[in-house]
Design a protein around this motif. Structure first.
Motif, PDB file in Angstrom:
ATOM      1  N   ARG A 189     -27.565 -40.478   5.798  1.00  0.00           N
ATOM      2  CA  ARG A 189     -26.804 -42.169   6.229  1.00  0.00           C
ATOM      3  C   ARG A 189     -26.255 -42.489   7.271  1.00  0.00           C
ATOM      4  N   CYS A 190     -26.507 -43.646   7.806  1.00  0.00           N
ATOM      5  CA  CYS A 190     -25.950 -44.200   8.951  1.00  0.00           C
ATOM      6  C   CYS A 190     -25.424 -45.640   8.947  1.00  0.00           C
ATOM      7  N   ASN A 191     -24.855 -45.989   9.546  1.00  0.00           N
ATOM      8  CA  ASN A 191     -24.412 -48.121   9.330  1.00  0.00           C
ATOM      9  C   ASN A 191     -24.904 -48.285  10.745  1.00  0.00           C
TER      10      ASN A 191
ATOM     11  N   TYR B 244     -31.177 -44.260  20.271  1.00  0.00           N
ATOM     12  CA  TYR B 244     -31.963 -42.558  20.870  1.00  0.00           C
ATOM     13  C   TYR B 244     -32.227 -41.504  19.476  1.00  0.00           C
ATOM     14  N   CYS B 245     -31.548 -42.227  18.467  1.00  0.00           N
ATOM     15  CA  CYS B 245     -31.248 -41.708  16.761  1.00  0.00           C
ATOM     16  C   CYS B 245     -32.328 -42.397  16.155  1.00  0.00           C
ATOM     17  N   MET B 246     -32.335 -43.406  16.256  1.00  0.00           N
ATOM     18  CA  MET B 246     -32.313 -44.165  14.367  1.00  0.00           C
ATOM     19  C   MET B 246     -33.757 -45.441  14.185  1.00  0.00           C
TER      20      MET B 246
ATOM     21  N   GLU C 134     -23.187 -40.464   9.176  1.00  0.00           N
ATOM     22  CA  GLU C 134     -22.209 -40.927   9.171  1.00  0.00           C
ATOM     23  C   GLU C 134     -21.569 -40.619   8.577  1.00  0.00           C
ATOM     24  N   PRO C 135     -20.747 -39.364   8.461  1.00  0.00           N
ATOM     25  CA  PRO C 135     -19.556 -38.821   8.123  1.00  0.00           C
ATOM     26  C   PRO C 135     -18.649 -40.129   7.288  1.00  0.00           C
ATOM     27  N   LEU C 136     -18.234 -41.497   7.567  1.00  0.00           N
ATOM     28  CA  LEU C 136     -17.932 -41.564   6.732  1.00  0.00           C
ATOM     29  C   LEU C 136     -17.991 -42.492   5.594  1.00  0.00           C
TER      30      LEU C 136
ATOM     31  N   LEU D 259     -13.616 -34.753  13.410  1.00  0.00           N
ATOM     32  CA  LEU D 259     -14.460 -35.126  12.748  1.00  0.00           C
ATOM     33  C   LEU D 259     -15.395 -36.152  13.616  1.00  0.00           C
ATOM     34  N   THR D 260     -16.735 -36.482  13.572  1.00  0.00           N
ATOM     35  CA  THR D 260     -17.333 -37.056  14.679  1.00  0.00           C
ATOM     36  C   THR D 260     -18.124 -38.221  13.981  1.00  0.00           C
ATOM     37  N   THR D 261     -17.585 -39.223  14.307  1.00  0.00           N
ATOM     38  CA  THR D 261     -18.003 -40.877  13.372  1.00  0.00           C
ATOM     39  C   THR D 261     -18.025 -41.836  14.897  1.00  0.00           C
TER      40      THR D 261
ATOM     41  N   ILE E 186     -14.232 -39.509  23.116  1.00  0.00           N
ATOM     42  CA  ILE E 186     -14.898 -40.227  22.781  1.00  0.00           C
ATOM     43  C   ILE E 186     -16.533 -39.663  23.906  1.00  0.00           C
ATOM     44  N   ASN E 187     -17.438 -40.207  22.793  1.00  0.00           N
ATOM     45  CA  ASN E 187     -18.544 -39.223  23.266  1.00  0.00           C
ATOM     46  C   ASN E 187     -19.615 -40.538  23.639  1.00  0.00           C
ATOM     47  N   ALA E 188     -20.117 -40.268  24.564  1.00  0.00           N
ATOM     48  CA  ALA E 188     -21.222 -41.843  24.881  1.00  0.00           C
ATOM     49  C   ALA E 188     -22.260 -41.203  25.435  1.00  0.00           C
TER      50      ALA E 188
ATOM     51  N   GLN F 170     -28.636 -37.389  27.087  1.00  0.00           N
ATOM     52  CA  GLN F 170     -30.021 -37.715  25.877  1.00  0.00           C
ATOM     53  C   GLN F 170     -31.056 -36.663  25.286  1.00  0.00           C
ATOM     54  N   MET F 171     -31.080 -35.688  24.480  1.00  0.00           N
ATOM     55  CA  MET F 171     -32.042 -34.733  23.750  1.00  0.00           C
ATOM     56  C   MET F 171     -32.953 -35.811  23.468  1.00  0.00           C
ATOM     57  N   PRO F 172     -33.871 -35.049  23.278  1.00  0.00           N
ATOM     58  CA  PRO F 172     -35.177 -34.746  22.268  1.00  0.00           C
ATOM     59  C   PRO F 172     -34.877 -35.095  20.698  1.00  0.00           C
TER      60      PRO F 172
ATOM     61  N   GLY G  25     -27.247 -33.905  12.390  1.00  0.00           N
ATOM     62  CA  GLY G  25     -25.343 -33.270  12.033  1.00  0.00           C
ATOM     63  C   GLY G  25     -25.130 -32.979  13.736  1.00  0.00           C
ATOM     64  N   GLY G  26     -24.894 -34.064  13.835  1.00  0.00           N
ATOM     65  CA  GLY G  26     -24.571 -34.343  15.650  1.00  0.00           C
ATOM     66  C   GLY G  26     -23.265 -33.547  15.807  1.00  0.00           C
TER      67      GLY G  26
END
Ligand code: SAM
Length: 321
Positions: free
Chosen positions: A12-14, A19-21, A62-64, A87-89, A150-152, A182-184, A320-321
């Motif tokens: 789940r993600c908020n 590019y993801c969902m 989203e792990p949080l 943690l990647t968040t 920071i990932n952008a 950006q990946m497929p 899980g990215g």
């Protein structure tokens, strides 16, 4: 065997990063399919004790959003040998939990942020949470969860002109910025190789403003990011060119999905079910053996550029990215 484990704690993600969902979200995994906190910790323990894993990164989704996150981190911090824990968040709500996470034993945070402009943030994520994200990242830094990386991701026509602005901001706040091609891996299958923003373009854009010096391959090791010193250093910027300059030969990652499936590559088309084996009573040795077999089957490369490349059926949020 891989030494760096990525554990997805939820699909789940908020946010709804384009590019993801899709904006409407996805059909989430049923609760009973998701590993319990104890099952997650058991598998991490097996990876650490029997497979040589030294770094554990919690991700998602989203792990949080995972209620047991702090307890899971605390249990993993008690393992021997103690793995490095990160943690990647997306950092939404992170400001509320940083102290508890740091006290539980979290070492570092990787935040994700693609734009500093509120209107673009909303267009990219379909949510108005930019201020919340900025507060979360600052809280992580203030709690000592450093270096905060920071990932952008840059998207053509949306934020592809923002690389220098993002770097100036990261330098000002003491964050280590890395751009990811950006990946497929989007659920909508909207990725297009011909329009993706390449590492080369990102570098050209940064070099129009900053003086960059490459940090040699020796230091890169198995890290996916190629790194440059900014203005002679010590500040750095990274580019993860997963598509145009793949680093599969150096990859040392193993991935566990929220339902306990081992993936030996983000782009793997097969998974190995540890949850089923665990719930059927497999002992630690058997689970470790299955995990090793899963990793031995890893392909030499992800093959994104091969004519026959097929995107994995799971989107990034469920891997899980
Ligand atoms: N929700 C958390 C977050 O935002 O960091 C963790 C999961 S997210 C899938 C992990 C990272 O993957 C984020 O930095 C995100 O930008 C990146 N990501 C997601 N889809 C991607 C794609 N198609 N290409 C490149 N990176 C992607």
């Amino acid at each position: 065997m891989a030494t760096d484990l990525r554990v997805s704690l939820t699909d789940r993600c908020n946010l709804r990063c384009t590019y993801c969902m899709p904006e409407e979200g996805l059909a989430w995994l049923p609760r009973q399919d998701i590993l319990t906190d104890d099952e997650v910790v058991r598998l991490v323990r097996i990876a650490v004790e029997r497979l040589g894993v030294r770094e554990v990164r919690f991700t998602g989704g989203e792990p949080l959003l995972r209620r047991g996150l702090v307890d899971i981190v605390a249990a993993c911090a008690r393992l021997d040998p103690r793995p490095e824990l990160s943690l990647t968040t997306n950092a939404v709500g992170l400001a509320r939990t940083t102290v508890a996470l740091a006290e539980a034993g979290l070492d570092r945070v990787n935040g994700s942020l693609d734009t500093l402009r509120a209107d673009r943030f909303e267009a990219l994520t379909h949510r108005r949470r930019l201020d919340d994200v900025l507060a979360g990242l600052a809280a992580a830094r203030d709690a000592g969860l450093e270096p905060v990386k920071i990932n952008a991701v840059l998207m053509r026509g949306l934020n592809d002109d923002e690389a220098p602005e993002l770097l100036a901001w990261a330098l000002e706040h003491g964050y280590e910025l890395r751009f990811i091609e950006q990946m497929p891996l989007d659920a909508q299958h909207g990725w297009d190789r011909s329009t993706m923003v390449t590492a080369e373009e990102i570098l050209a854009s940064l070099q129009s403003v900053f003086d960059l010096t490459p940090v040699g391959d020796v230091e890169r090791g198995s890290a996916p990011a190629e790194t440059w010193l900014v203005g002679g250093g010590p500040a750095r910027v990274g580019v993860i060119a997963s598509v145009t300059r793949p680093f599969c030969g150096n990859c040392d990652r193993t991935r566990l999905t929220a339902e306990g499936q081992v993936r030996n590559c983000l782009f793997a088309r097969e998974e190995s079910d540890l949850r089923g084996a665990m719930r059927d009573g497999a002992d630690d040795a058997e689970l470790a053996r299955r995990w090793e077999v899963a990793m031995a089957g890893k392909a030499a490369g992800h093959g994104i550029d091969d004519p026959g490349f097929l995107q994995p059926s799971r989107p990034m949020s469920a891997i899980g990215g």
